[in-house]
Every structure is written in C-alpha cells, then in structure tokens.
Design a protein around this motif. Sequence first.
Motif: not given
Length: 777
Positions: A87-92, A141-146, A171-175, A270-276
């Motif tokens: 998937a490209d994103n968690v929603a997908e 959007g609200s979900v940016f997790v890889e 509900g709750v989505v736990k990753m 720890g997790i760090h993600s970035k987009r530009d």
Amino acid sequence: MDYKKVSALMLFMSFSLQATPQPEENKLTNNIADQQKNNQNKTVNEDIEDVITVIARSSSPDELKKINSVIAGRSTLSLGMIEQKQADNVAELLNTLPGVSSAGSIRPGGQTLNIWGFGKVEDVKIIVDGAQKGFQKYQQGSVFVEPELLKQVEVNKGPHDVKFGNGGFGGVVKMETKDAIDLLDPNRYVGGLLKYSFHSNNHQNMETGAVYGRTKNNFFDGLFYYTKRNSGNFKRPDGSRFVFSEDDMKSYMGKLNIRPNEEHTFTLSGIHSKRDSWQPWAAKYVEKMMPPTAAQIKKYGYKAAWLRKLVKRYQTDDSAQFKWNYQPTYNPLIDLTLHTTYSKTKQDDKRPAKNNPVASLGTMGNKSWVSYTDKTIELENVSLINIGDVNNALKIGVQTHLHDRDTLMYYKNYEKKPNYHYGYFQPAYMPSGKQQTYSFYVQDEISVSNWVLTPSFRYDYVRNHGKKNYASAYNDPDPKFGHNYSPVTYSGWTPRLGTYWQATNNIGFFGDISYAWQAPTVDESYEVQFTPKNGGSGKITATSRNLDKERDLSIRLGNILDFNNLVLDDDKLQIRATLFRQRVTNEIFVTRGFNGSICGPGKPCPLGQSNYRNLPGKLIVKGFELEAFYDSKYWFSSATYSMQKGERDTAPQAPWMHNKTYVATVAPRTATLTTGFKVPQWNIRAGWNAQFVRKQDRTGHEDRNHDGLPDLGAYALGPSSGYSLHNLFASWQPTFLPKAEVKLAVDNLFNKDYRLYLGENTYGLARNFKASLSYRF
C-alpha cells in the motif's frame, strides 16, 4: 435493515478460538525463540490469521477457550498481509476491512479514516507504538505513517476499549512497528534487509534498507530501518493525471529492546518521516486543478503560472516511545507497565513570493506554519487474582494526554493592517490552543467456567485552553461578540460492560455496551469570525465555550464460527458476524445560516452566536458485518460484507427543523471476495481479490423536508455510483534462494473508472502493477 432476521442469523453462527495458557516463568528466551520460529515457518492458517486474529493455540482440544469481548470483535492485519498489499498509505491498507473506509483523496498526505460512519479526526484514534497522532489541520489528511515500517495493525471498532477515552466513537487503529526478532532467523544474531519496490501507476520507486541484531542471551535486540518513496503523478482510469501528486517521502526508524532479566523489559523507539513537494494546499479534496489560462502562461510563463496556484510544503512527522514492563516471576499481583510517548506533526507551507500567488484567508495565506504535538504518559498494573473457580485479571491505570497545537499564517494582503497584526495571525477557523486530559480506569476481567465478564469504568477530566489571536479582528474585547479564549473544562465517567460466552467448543458469542463521551476539540471551542468594525456581520463571531460534551451509547453483538479439519486435513473455517448500533446525543455541529436564518424563521438572533452548537435529538448509526475465512494447505478464500445506515433526528444546519436527515459520512454497502492457491513445495502463493461497492444515494442531497433545498446544504456529499474492482496478487520465495522474496500485484485489473464516495467523488486510481524484491542476509 431487518434486524430480527440478522439477529436470527447470528444465533446460528459459532466460534472456537484456540487459546493457550498464560506465559509462565523462565519465558524470556523461549518466547523470543518461538516468535522467531513462527516468523520463519508460517502455519497453514496464515491467511486467516492475517485478518481475524487467532488469539493463541490450545494444548488440549478439550480445553475451553476464553477471551474477552474486545479481542473477539477486533480485526488484525499481520505482517504477511501488510507486505502483500504494498500500500501507498495506511488508509489504503485498511480500506478493505469491513466497516473501515478511506476518506479524502489519493494525494500524498490526503487521507483520513472512517469507521462505522464516524470520520472526524477525533472519532478515530490513531496509535503508533502507543503514541497518539492528533493531526487535525483543515482540509488535510491525518495519517502519515509509512506502511513499510509496520508489522501489525489492529482495528477496534466502537468505543469499547477501556484504555481509550474522550473520543474514538468510531474506534481505535493501533499500529505496531517491526522488531529485530521479526526479521532475524532463529539461529542468527545479526542481519540485514534490502528491498526494492515499483508501482507502475505513478512510476513509484521505493528503496528500503535495514540492519538488525540481538545478543546471544537476548539481553537486547535492536534495528535501524530506512525507506524512501519517490514517484510521479498518479493516473486516473481515463488516462489523465492528478497533477502535482508526486510523492517524495523518507522515513527512518530505530528501536531497541533491553531485557536485563526475566522480570524487566525496556523498549525505546523513534520514527521520523519527512516530505517536501509542490502540491495544492488542500491535500484532502483538491482533485482536478484548473490549468492556467493562455493569458496567465503568457504573463508568468508556463511553470510559474502553475506554481502560483500551489504551495511548497515541507512536512515532518515524528513519534517516540519509552516503555518499561516489570513482571515479577512469582508475584501474580504485579504486571506493571510505564509507557511514555511523544508525537509531533508539522506542516510548513510557502507560496511563491513573486508572480502574484493565488492566496486567500481560507487557504492560510502566503505562508503558514502548523504543528500538532501529543505527549502521553500511562502507568498500568494487571493483577491476577484467583478465588476458587473464579479467575480475575484486574487492570488499573492512570493516564495523562497533553495535546498542543500551534498555528500561524502570513497573508500579504493584510501586511499593512494593524487589526490583522500586519499579516501575521492565527487562522480564525484553526485557532492555537491546548487540550489536557487526565484519566483513571479500572477493568476486571472475570472468568467463570466458560464465561468471561468484563466490567470497567473510566474517568476523564479534560481542560481546553484557547490562545488569543494575534489579530484584533479575531480578538475583540467587546463581550457581545464573544471572543473569549479562556479555559473550559469537561469531566465524566464512561461505564462499559463486555461479555464473552464459549457456548460449546465451536460456538462463542460476544457483546459490548459502552456509554462514552467526547469533549469539544480546540477548533470547536475557539473558532471565531471577525466583528463588524472589521467588516463582518457580528452574527456568528463567538467562541463555543458553552458546548456540552457529546455522548455515545454504543452496543455491539456478535459471534464467530471456527472449524478445523472441516473438508480437508488441517483446513480451517472462521466466520464472524457483528451487529452494532451507536446513538450519539449532543452532537456538535458548525453553526451557519440556513435559508436566510440562523436561529429559525422569524426568530431574531442576538449578536455573537457561537461558531458551534449542540444539536437536539439523536444521531443513530447502525449496521451489520459478516466475515468468512477459509484456509487449507493448497487453497484459501475469504468473503466480507458490510452495511451501514445513519440518520439524525433533525437537519444539522437548521436544528429547528425536526425532519430526519441522513448522515452523509456513512460508507456505501461493500462486499469483498478473495480466493487463491498455494504451492508449498515451491513457496508460491497467488490469488484474486474483488471489491464490490454499492451506489450511495443517502448523502444529504435529498429534499426530505420538501422545501426545495438539500437537507444538509453545503455539508452533503454528492451521490456516487456503484462499482467493482478486481485485483491479482502473488508471492514467491525461490527454493534455490530462500532469503529472497518476490511479490507481485495488479490493482484495478480492468482499469475501472470509479469515484470515491467519502472522497467527495474524487477519482480512484487507474490500473497499477506493483512489484517488490527483497533479500535478507
């Protein structure tokens, strides 16, 4: 929906989850070794376990299986399914689970999640390694997790988990992210991973690398993970492109588990993600951008004519956790966990300084700086208390959640206006502020014979703090306009009761009832409008400190059927049916005029009406879900079905009207089918998947009031047509190269032209060929 028929059907469903005893002393090394072995040697039931969690395994077929109702009702995606979907994103990733839908667009960073018709950010809690993610920026959007970092995703539908309060009606989505032992071979202490993926639709290239290891005595294990996505524009089924939908995202993750002895475990991660990238300001809904006119191209040049419509967006998303678990070997009264987390998401937008950029108040001006920070700390203990034939697992916990949001924009058109702080101020519709939550909860899991009864209660104290706007236009001291940013508090109890009954070895039933509540968000409490001396009407200018908290009475009933050796040796069939009903009162909705009136026909409104109000009556969402999964040595299949219906007692933009209106955020009726085969001797697995989505014609565009106006006005969604999507997938682990794995997939095989209802009828994606090659060493 005929609930009597559905309830009768559910009486014939049955279930038998395979349980295992609780871990005993001297478990550390054995548990880690067993987990590594399971990671390398999948059971024949892995296809079922990817969706419905097999809680554990029974050492005796005669042993009664006991779980609680929250576990019985949840859906789980495990590592195999996550990797197969590519998937490209968690929603997908979650969009095919019954009752869970992706909302927004396919643009990077443009997705939110909708569960059981609840789609606001505060209605669906997003948890990553225990860290809450609370990004609520307008039109984003609200979900940016890889997804590449994840090993498991749990979806708990409804507000039935005692560990979560103040919201989460959906509900709750736990990753959970990967650990070193998820990747290491049982006899290895150091390893690495290299992976390359390609998607044809947007020419996406994705590179992944990881190194990981553990000590011989399992004193510690750790990993470092890196992944990078780089792509062009997404393609629609008609061949056109979502212009400026390129993705350039980098993610880094580090994790360390330390076990000085069998009683203590420490986790740091720890997790760090970035987009530009350049993109439209509203990532969630902007679909087809109007191209620049010939005159604009002549005036600014082709590239500049496009860029003046966009923002240069720099986004970072960070989360971290520290977790300590203490479980004395011979003391069942202590299983103590201290868990602290930190999460921060930032978006900095900048429009080109020259060429007259297309900036407005509603799109946060020429520049904007937004950050949402969440900090949590939790202390929890579980005590095992056995009194005769009654077993108790008493859970007691305290929590603190601090949510802080800072917003600032620069609007060049106002740089000479002192009442707008010379162009630098907070957007009136997205104020800065804080929400502090302090909580206490108690749950007792009582096991008697083949019953598990789980009563619980939770207390939350919530304090909202507004931050005065820099612009006096939004910070008028005249009390009749209501620019009051002072704190407001909410508190209350959430009682819950869950039950699970193992009727026979193959029949089990579960049920939950919860009376949850939700405080207003910072937006809802402190949004304002400008006053008459700044050009406004003065009618809807005030903050909304008078709001009552929303209440949700949620009921869930279900049962699950589970058979082994049904047709073939070692095959398995599971069926789960769930019936739910949610009743929300005091629903918070934005205050706006309707048909020339704010307070009702012929009723004059005083100045300074609040920007949000509680609606009278109730909102009810109810539905039914059915899930079936079959697996055997050579063949597997599954089917799901989900239907929902939502209705309010009144029109939300005109609460004086008592005609019923549909809830626009309810997803269309959806079914999925999957079937495939396995060739164990060649390590091959392949199959076909289809998703069937009904049209949605209950959208708020109806005129059930017969006044010539749509029931929900601007808050309705457009009707959508039904469609079906067909997908293929395959995986292969070559026997001559066992550390390598190839995964292939084709999404939208027939290039179906379809629209996403909860994305406000944005286009879906064209056919997409996906491939990945990974090698572990």
